[in-house]
Design a protein around this motif. Sequence first.
Motif, PDB file in Angstrom:
ATOM      1  N   GLU A 108     -30.569  65.081  35.594  1.00 59.27           N
ATOM      2  CA  GLU A 108     -30.656  64.171  36.943  1.00 59.27           C
ATOM      3  C   GLU A 108     -29.330  64.425  37.555  1.00 59.27           C
ATOM      4  O   GLU A 108     -28.204  64.804  37.174  1.00 59.27           O
ATOM      5  CB  GLU A 108     -30.740  62.744  36.458  1.00 59.27           C
ATOM      6  CG  GLU A 108     -32.191  62.402  35.424  1.00 59.27           C
ATOM      7  CD  GLU A 108     -33.278  62.713  36.341  1.00 59.27           C
ATOM      8  OE1 GLU A 108     -33.208  62.501  37.768  1.00 59.27           O
ATOM      9  OE2 GLU A 108     -34.287  62.947  35.592  1.00 59.27           O
ATOM     10  N   PRO A 109     -29.400  63.931  39.046  1.00 59.44           N
ATOM     11  CA  PRO A 109     -28.158  64.000  39.803  1.00 59.44           C
ATOM     12  C   PRO A 109     -27.120  63.296  39.056  1.00 59.44           C
ATOM     13  O   PRO A 109     -27.284  62.245  38.637  1.00 59.44           O
ATOM     14  CB  PRO A 109     -28.697  63.280  40.836  1.00 59.44           C
ATOM     15  CG  PRO A 109     -30.149  63.596  41.112  1.00 59.44           C
ATOM     16  CD  PRO A 109     -30.771  63.433  39.648  1.00 59.44           C
ATOM     17  N   GLU A 110     -26.042  63.730  39.030  1.00 60.99           N
ATOM     18  CA  GLU A 110     -24.576  63.471  38.490  1.00 60.99           C
ATOM     19  C   GLU A 110     -24.653  63.279  37.048  1.00 60.99           C
ATOM     20  O   GLU A 110     -23.290  63.085  36.451  1.00 60.99           O
ATOM     21  CB  GLU A 110     -24.514  61.934  38.827  1.00 60.99           C
ATOM     22  CG  GLU A 110     -24.431  61.517  40.520  1.00 60.99           C
ATOM     23  CD  GLU A 110     -23.441  62.337  41.145  1.00 60.99           C
ATOM     24  OE1 GLU A 110     -22.108  62.576  40.614  1.00 60.99           O
ATOM     25  OE2 GLU A 110     -23.607  63.032  42.131  1.00 60.99           O
ATOM     26  N   ASP A 111     -25.400  63.704  36.339  1.00 57.99           N
ATOM     27  CA  ASP A 111     -25.433  64.169  34.782  1.00 57.99           C
ATOM     28  C   ASP A 111     -24.428  65.294  34.705  1.00 57.99           C
ATOM     29  O   ASP A 111     -24.147  66.070  35.788  1.00 57.99           O
ATOM     30  CB  ASP A 111     -26.815  64.926  34.470  1.00 57.99           C
ATOM     31  CG  ASP A 111     -27.838  63.705  33.999  1.00 57.99           C
ATOM     32  OD1 ASP A 111     -27.555  62.470  34.002  1.00 57.99           O
ATOM     33  OD2 ASP A 111     -28.976  63.892  33.720  1.00 57.99           O
ATOM     34  N   LYS A 117     -21.839  60.013  31.255  1.00 59.69           N
ATOM     35  CA  LYS A 117     -22.842  60.661  32.097  1.00 59.69           C
ATOM     36  C   LYS A 117     -23.117  61.937  31.470  1.00 59.69           C
ATOM     37  O   LYS A 117     -23.908  62.903  31.864  1.00 59.69           O
ATOM     38  CB  LYS A 117     -22.242  61.177  33.272  1.00 59.69           C
ATOM     39  CG  LYS A 117     -21.998  59.704  34.340  1.00 59.69           C
ATOM     40  CD  LYS A 117     -21.440  60.143  35.750  1.00 59.69           C
ATOM     41  CE  LYS A 117     -21.409  58.753  36.677  1.00 59.69           C
ATOM     42  NZ  LYS A 117     -20.824  58.994  38.096  1.00 59.69           N
ATOM     43  N   CYS A 173     -27.166  73.143  37.307  1.00 58.49           N
ATOM     44  CA  CYS A 173     -26.626  71.944  37.749  1.00 58.49           C
ATOM     45  C   CYS A 173     -26.510  71.888  39.318  1.00 58.49           C
ATOM     46  O   CYS A 173     -26.664  70.882  39.994  1.00 58.49           O
ATOM     47  CB  CYS A 173     -24.886  72.226  37.313  1.00 58.49           C
ATOM     48  SG  CYS A 173     -24.857  71.734  35.508  1.00 58.49           S
ATOM     49  N   LYS A 174     -26.556  73.063  39.888  1.00 60.60           N
ATOM     50  CA  LYS A 174     -26.319  73.280  41.352  1.00 60.60           C
ATOM     51  C   LYS A 174     -27.973  72.524  41.648  1.00 60.60           C
ATOM     52  O   LYS A 174     -28.026  71.889  42.919  1.00 60.60           O
ATOM     53  CB  LYS A 174     -26.355  74.571  41.838  1.00 60.60           C
ATOM     54  CG  LYS A 174     -25.018  75.147  41.832  1.00 60.60           C
ATOM     55  CD  LYS A 174     -24.791  76.698  42.512  1.00 60.60           C
ATOM     56  CE  LYS A 174     -23.552  77.025  42.509  1.00 60.60           C
ATOM     57  NZ  LYS A 174     -23.335  78.486  42.923  1.00 60.60           N
ATOM     58  N   ARG A 175     -28.889  73.114  41.268  1.00 57.88           N
ATOM     59  CA  ARG A 175     -30.259  72.781  41.740  1.00 57.88           C
ATOM     60  C   ARG A 175     -30.704  71.466  41.477  1.00 57.88           C
ATOM     61  O   ARG A 175     -31.423  70.843  42.234  1.00 57.88           O
ATOM     62  CB  ARG A 175     -31.320  73.568  40.998  1.00 57.88           C
ATOM     63  CG  ARG A 175     -31.126  75.269  41.134  1.00 57.88           C
ATOM     64  CD  ARG A 175     -32.426  76.028  40.560  1.00 57.88           C
ATOM     65  NE  ARG A 175     -32.477  77.414  40.706  1.00 57.88           N
ATOM     66  CZ  ARG A 175     -33.085  78.106  40.146  1.00 57.88           C
ATOM     67  NH1 ARG A 175     -34.277  77.854  39.591  1.00 57.88           N
ATOM     68  NH2 ARG A 175     -33.228  79.471  40.631  1.00 57.88           N
ATOM     69  N   LYS A 176     -29.896  70.691  40.475  1.00 57.54           N
ATOM     70  CA  LYS A 176     -30.554  69.458  40.143  1.00 57.54           C
ATOM     71  C   LYS A 176     -29.233  68.290  40.517  1.00 57.54           C
ATOM     72  O   LYS A 176     -29.373  67.247  40.104  1.00 57.54           O
ATOM     73  CB  LYS A 176     -30.809  69.220  38.523  1.00 57.54           C
ATOM     74  CG  LYS A 176     -32.044  70.197  38.156  1.00 57.54           C
ATOM     75  CD  LYS A 176     -32.314  69.952  36.903  1.00 57.54           C
ATOM     76  CE  LYS A 176     -33.425  71.226  36.381  1.00 57.54           C
ATOM     77  NZ  LYS A 176     -33.840  70.995  34.902  1.00 57.54           N
ATOM     78  N   GLN A 177     -28.290  68.785  41.045  1.00 57.47           N
ATOM     79  CA  GLN A 177     -27.278  68.046  41.626  1.00 57.47           C
ATOM     80  C   GLN A 177     -26.460  67.416  40.477  1.00 57.47           C
ATOM     81  O   GLN A 177     -25.994  66.378  40.602  1.00 57.47           O
ATOM     82  CB  GLN A 177     -27.622  67.124  42.399  1.00 57.47           C
ATOM     83  CG  GLN A 177     -28.445  67.681  43.923  1.00 57.47           C
ATOM     84  CD  GLN A 177     -28.967  66.672  44.752  1.00 57.47           C
ATOM     85  OE1 GLN A 177     -29.502  65.699  44.678  1.00 57.47           O
ATOM     86  NE2 GLN A 177     -28.125  66.585  46.025  1.00 57.47           N
ATOM     87  N   ALA A 178     -26.420  68.182  39.243  1.00 55.35           N
ATOM     88  CA  ALA A 178     -25.783  67.709  38.166  1.00 55.35           C
ATOM     89  C   ALA A 178     -24.212  68.373  38.299  1.00 55.35           C
ATOM     90  O   ALA A 178     -23.937  69.078  39.106  1.00 55.35           O
ATOM     91  CB  ALA A 178     -26.386  67.943  36.968  1.00 55.35           C
ATOM     92  N   ASN A 179     -23.403  67.873  37.330  1.00 54.31           N
ATOM     93  CA  ASN A 179     -21.793  68.402  37.571  1.00 54.31           C
ATOM     94  C   ASN A 179     -21.586  69.226  36.304  1.00 54.31           C
ATOM     95  O   ASN A 179     -21.861  68.804  34.890  1.00 54.31           O
ATOM     96  CB  ASN A 179     -21.003  67.234  37.727  1.00 54.31           C
ATOM     97  CG  ASN A 179     -21.108  66.389  38.809  1.00 54.31           C
ATOM     98  OD1 ASN A 179     -21.099  66.936  40.028  1.00 54.31           O
ATOM     99  ND2 ASN A 179     -21.118  65.154  38.611  1.00 54.31           N
TER     100      ASN A 179
END
Length: 372
Positions: free
Chosen positions: A95-98, A148, A118-124
């Motif tokens: 999920e985003p920010e994971d 997170k 991570c890029k595709r899912k807005q994770a870090n």
Amino acid sequence: MTIAHFKSQFYQGTERIHFNNGGLAPISLPARERIHYWADRFYNEGFFTDLDYVENVKTSRRSLSQLIGCHDFEIAFFQSTASAVSQLAMQFPLEPEDEVITWAEEYGSHLYPWQEACKRKQANLILVNSLENLSTPINLIIEKITDKTKVIALSWVQFLTGARTDIEALGKITSERGIFFFVDIIQGLGLHPFDMKKWKVDAVAGGSHKWLFSPVGVGYLAIDQKHISKIKPHNVGSYTFGTCDDPTSLECIPKLDALKFEAGSKQVLEITALGASVDLILKTGVLNIEQETLRLASILRLGLERNHYQVHSPFKVDHHHSAMVNFIPKAHSIEALKSINCNYAIRGPGVRLSPAAFTTDESIQKVLNVLK
């Protein structure tokens, strides 16, 4: 099976020296014979081999599961390690920010899929630097864990110097904290003992062509059964749901085990050759293979240091616990290795040499003689 017998299962000609086994190792005699066996049968029998080769792929899967320490139905075969890692990374429910934590020095086939996921899912993607001596102590990873953190994804053995992460110790922590633990084991499986279940690892991936002494062209993903239903197939085909002979149906559902990740036809020659080499490793014993490999690598490192080379290693010279020896070359070093037809790899700080258990003491000495 003795180490002497293990060595006899490899071509021992003197015209080449194989010191890039951490990159691409020669295949074993059982692997070669298995390829010839199936090539002959495919030539002579064609489709009439169908049931037999399917069974041989099954036995190869079972052998590999013994080496990994998992169930055979938890293993899926791919074309490469990168494909296996991509299956997991691209379909992991981020999920985003994971946060996904990994070593900054990871090899591209492991690092890039997680970066893209991570890029595709807005994770870090959290990159952790190793120490100056390139060691990878788990406290550096643990310090980066937050609420997170969803995945810790790292290599068991690093490709630069053979630095080894304590997977068993880290697995206890990830299990307690509910963090998915993925390990790239390509640089260690077959060389060091590994136990996916005992060490509480959720998934592993690797390939056929290094310490498993089999042809290029097989990647594998082993994922604990409790996670399989959470991960969707990245590629989809008839084998996702059944076999190539099943009638087409838009109502079909994916398989319930890891075989749902295998979309279509298998690379039979490579997989069955892999199985033959794994059987050789199991019969010889991983501890025996490890002991001989480390003995040879230690002789090589000690000789290089006596020849006044600087060796980059997370291990002390009297306890060199890696198949890899990475040294800073002198002006003549590369040409000297080429002059005796010795292969090598340029990795990180210098030249990486990686002998294997089939290596002879004579070839170690030959390399040391030209590197004076």
